[in-house]
Design an enzyme around this catalytic site. Sequence first.
Site, PDB file in Angstrom:
ATOM      1  N   THR A  64     -21.120  35.744  25.871  1.00 14.96           N
ATOM      2  CA  THR A  64     -20.170  36.762  25.415  1.00 14.96           C
ATOM      3  C   THR A  64     -18.922  36.149  24.776  1.00 14.96           C
ATOM      4  OG1 THR A  64     -20.975  38.290  27.081  1.00 14.96           O
ATOM      5  CG2 THR A  64     -18.773  38.722  26.240  1.00 14.96           C
ATOM      6  N   SER A 107     -26.723  33.599  28.162  1.00 14.78           N
ATOM      7  CA  SER A 107     -27.018  32.618  29.224  1.00 14.78           C
ATOM      8  C   SER A 107     -28.402  32.832  29.838  1.00 14.78           C
ATOM      9  CB  SER A 107     -25.946  32.671  30.309  1.00 14.78           C
ATOM     10  OG  SER A 107     -25.944  33.935  30.942  1.00 14.78           O
ATOM     11  N   THR A 164     -21.862  34.713  30.900  1.00 14.81           N
ATOM     12  CA  THR A 164     -21.499  34.822  32.311  1.00 14.81           C
ATOM     13  C   THR A 164     -22.643  35.294  33.207  1.00 14.81           C
ATOM     14  OG1 THR A 164     -20.684  37.047  31.928  1.00 14.81           O
ATOM     15  CG2 THR A 164     -19.060  35.263  31.857  1.00 14.81           C
ATOM     16  N   ASP A 165     -23.654  35.939  32.621  1.00 14.06           N
ATOM     17  CA  ASP A 165     -24.684  36.582  33.461  1.00 14.06           C
ATOM     18  C   ASP A 165     -25.353  35.599  34.420  1.00 14.06           C
ATOM     19  OD1 ASP A 165     -24.093  38.950  32.242  1.00 14.06           O
ATOM     20  OD2 ASP A 165     -25.860  38.962  30.948  1.00 14.06           O
TER      21      ASP A 165
END
Length: 353
Positions: free
Chosen positions: A36, A73, A107-108
């Site tokens: 992101t 990610s 970030t996931d």
Amino acid sequence: MRLRSLAFVWLLAATTVSSAFAQALPRVHMVATGGTISNRDGGRLTAEELARSMPGLERAATLTHEQFLNVASSQITLDQWLQLARRVNDLFATDQELAGIVVTSGTDTLEETAFFLHLTVKDVRPVVVVGSMRNPSTLGYEGAANLLEGVRVAASPAARGKGVLVVLNDEINSARDVTKTDALRLQTFRSPTHGLLGIVDRDKVAIFREILQRHTHTSEFDVRTITSLPRVDVVMVYQGATGDVIKALVDLGAKGIVIAGAGAGATSGTQGEGIDYATEKGVFVVTATRTGAGRIAPNRGQGPATLTPAQQRRRAFSISSEDHIPVKARILLMLALSRTSNRDEIQRIFSEY
Ligand code: DGL
């Protein structure tokens, strides 16, 4: 003539001062992988664009950069983890003056990449994983701020020897403990059991505690000798769950299975049968907890003599995750299996990292 030579002397002095100033700044390298933080509408930000996005960078560090990947990610593969870990190790090995490395990530699944690096980078210098919750096309994009804070942590002597660090939202968490706790909120990265390591304030990088378990420079895992990672899957426990899923994973070639157990490791439905099937086939089963926090204590030895052969077999292939959440237990088991297939050794690894 005199004026000219005076100007020349001044120019020389100014250049020397500015290059001495530049040299005095720590050097940090950024390895960009996407996520992101780069996911601008109409085209992802490149590493070059990210590097130019931080006002005040010139006071924090001299930054070099590279585009390693530019993906979400969750798209990163196990082979890419290995390549990334090798790249970070090479960067340190070939550049003794480098102060630290920043890795940008979505970030996931950031905590997985970060924990993999925590176990496989063999250097005391900081590796800092940074992302953002808002994308560059959103009002309130916090990516540039997080990145600058990540660079400051990577440049900070206080961060040396602390393992891989995750920096978002002014907070420093250990890659070992951190997890994403909210799908959208900026304060999503938390270390539920042990708390944050430190903070990034305007005036300084402050570290309040450190990780005593093995990592980075004290880790036994060497990605130079690992060509691929074995298949390890995670199975969730929920009421009425069937063990056939576990059996199918074994038949599909899983070398290890992590059970995201209920509470302190309970299974449900017919999962026990699935676990017996796995252990009969020599597949290691790690028990973790689905609660998001807490420790699963290891079994003591082989247990009482009254255990049935199936129960003994189960014990011989069962490992406790200690306080690792299921997705991190999976990473540790994959790395452990790259070194040993001895149950006690694998349990030792879970207890030491
Ligand atoms: N949330 C982002 C991640 O974890 C996905 C967005 C994207 O980069 O496409 O990678």
